[in-house]
Design a protein around this motif. Structure first.
Motif, PDB file in Angstrom:
ATOM      1  N   THR A 111       2.093   0.536   7.725  1.00 56.13           N
ATOM      2  CA  THR A 111       0.968  -0.004   6.787  1.00 56.13           C
ATOM      3  C   THR A 111      -0.079  -0.756   7.721  1.00 56.13           C
ATOM      4  O   THR A 111      -1.517  -0.267   7.323  1.00 56.13           O
ATOM      5  CB  THR A 111       1.554  -0.773   5.629  1.00 56.13           C
ATOM      6  OG1 THR A 111       2.413  -0.012   5.052  1.00 56.13           O
ATOM      7  CG2 THR A 111       0.497  -1.289   4.741  1.00 56.13           C
ATOM      8  N   ARG A 115      -4.018   0.989   7.930  1.00 51.63           N
ATOM      9  CA  ARG A 115      -5.215   0.020   7.471  1.00 51.63           C
ATOM     10  C   ARG A 115      -6.070  -0.361   8.714  1.00 51.63           C
ATOM     11  O   ARG A 115      -7.378  -0.157   8.708  1.00 51.63           O
ATOM     12  CB  ARG A 115      -4.870  -1.269   6.867  1.00 51.63           C
ATOM     13  CG  ARG A 115      -4.147  -0.998   5.543  1.00 51.63           C
ATOM     14  CD  ARG A 115      -4.005  -2.462   4.679  1.00 51.63           C
ATOM     15  NE  ARG A 115      -3.127  -2.137   3.666  1.00 51.63           N
ATOM     16  CZ  ARG A 115      -3.716  -1.762   2.499  1.00 51.63           C
ATOM     17  NH1 ARG A 115      -5.056  -1.286   2.433  1.00 51.63           N
ATOM     18  NH2 ARG A 115      -3.335  -1.369   1.293  1.00 51.63           N
ATOM     19  N   LYS A 119      -9.232   1.820   7.559  1.00 52.34           N
ATOM     20  CA  LYS A 119     -10.167   0.949   7.029  1.00 52.34           C
ATOM     21  C   LYS A 119     -10.347   1.348   5.756  1.00 52.34           C
ATOM     22  O   LYS A 119     -11.656   1.450   5.271  1.00 52.34           O
ATOM     23  CB  LYS A 119     -11.142   0.606   7.970  1.00 52.34           C
ATOM     24  CG  LYS A 119     -11.100   0.149   9.322  1.00 52.34           C
ATOM     25  CD  LYS A 119     -12.278   0.165  10.324  1.00 52.34           C
ATOM     26  CE  LYS A 119     -12.075  -0.811  11.609  1.00 52.34           C
ATOM     27  NZ  LYS A 119     -11.026  -0.017  12.313  1.00 52.34           N
TER      28      LYS A 119
END
Length: 285
Positions: A111, A115, A119
């Protein structure tokens, strides 16, 4: 993998509207009626629909049936109606399956990495499955499509295998043998540059996902660019016939395509099918 394009929700009977309409006072003006499928597409708060918002208990209870064919001490048999499945499948229409090739990664580490790479501005939810598969769900369709078609991705020094989610996917049995890839259809006439035409043409190469905006805006005429999910275990097609004319096909990011058998992962000189010498003379290799 489903043959239908993307993960579109199946159409349903337009008379199936929000259950809240039936108890409305006669003098109260109705809201705009919505089908159950439209409720899924509209989503919940923040774009993240939940099952309780999409289907009420009464609707589900009428379409989920429990039987004991061999008596109450026998195996229970449950049948879930298509109307329920269509709506529930719609919750995952912006979802993909991923696996980090050759790595055992925790859900927390993955995760954080995703991310950092992607983004996301909208919601992105990571769920773990058996055998180191993960489901990634996006609130925003544009971010889902951007990630799905933006690879190849590298995570933890390994390739991140990706696949569009399908209700038929079984993590205990299936493998990721498909990948989204951008294909070029060389010298396609500009009068073919209609999204529906190009998507239909691309079905001959795999499962089409989207047409590049530069193609739709007529910014590039040497080739049309379409993202297609292809099966890497089957020969990739190098040409396609349209209205009696042959057009050449090339694939972005897949350099290891054998000119002998059409499969990805090796070149002509290493082809397990043999006859590489004869093929080399014909291709000049």
């Amino acid at each position: 993998m489903s043959d239908s394009w993307a993960l579109a929700v199946c159409d349903q009977d337009d008379t199936m509207v929000d259950s809240g309409e039936k108890d409305r006072p006669s003098d109260d003006p109705p809201d705009n009626p919505r089908t159950w499928v439209q409720k899924v597409i509209g989503g919940g708060v923040g774009g993240r629909p939940t099952p309780a918002r999409l289907l009420d208990d009464e609707f589900v209870d009428a379409r989920v049936h429990l039987e004991f064919l061999d008596g109450e001490d026998g195996e229970p048999v449950v049948t879930i109606g298509l109307e329920v499945l269509e709506v529930m499948n719609g919750m995952w229409k912006q979802c993909m399956i991923v696996m980090v090739l050759g790595r055992n990664i925790s859900i927390a580490a993955l995760t954080r990495k995703l991310r950092e790479m992607w983004k996301p501005k909208g919601g992105m939810y990571v769920m773990d499955l058996p055998r180191q598969f993960f489901m990634i769900r996006f609130d925003l369709e544009e971010e889902y499509l951007s990630v799905l078609t933006g690879g190849p991705w590298i995570a933890f020094g390994s390739y991140l295998l990706t696949k569009v989610w399908s209700p038929d996917f079984d993590p205990l049995r299936d493998e990721i043998v498909t990948t989204p890839v951008w294909v070029h259809l060389s010298n396609i006439p500009v009068n073919f540059y209609h999204p529906s035409i190009l998507m239909r043409v691309a079905q001959g190469l795999g499962s089409p996902l989207r047409v590049d905006v530069t193609t739709l805006n007529y910014e590039r005429a040497r080739f049309s660019r379409i993202c297609v999910e292809v099966d890497l275990q089957r020969p990739l097609k190098g040409t396609i016939m349209i209205n009696g004319e042959r057009y050449f096909v090339s694939y972005e990011g897949l350099p290891n395509i054998c000119l002998l058998c059409g499969l990805y992962g090796h070149l002509v000189h290493a082809c397990p099918s043999g006859n590489t010498g004869e093929k080399g003379r014909k291709t000049g290799g």
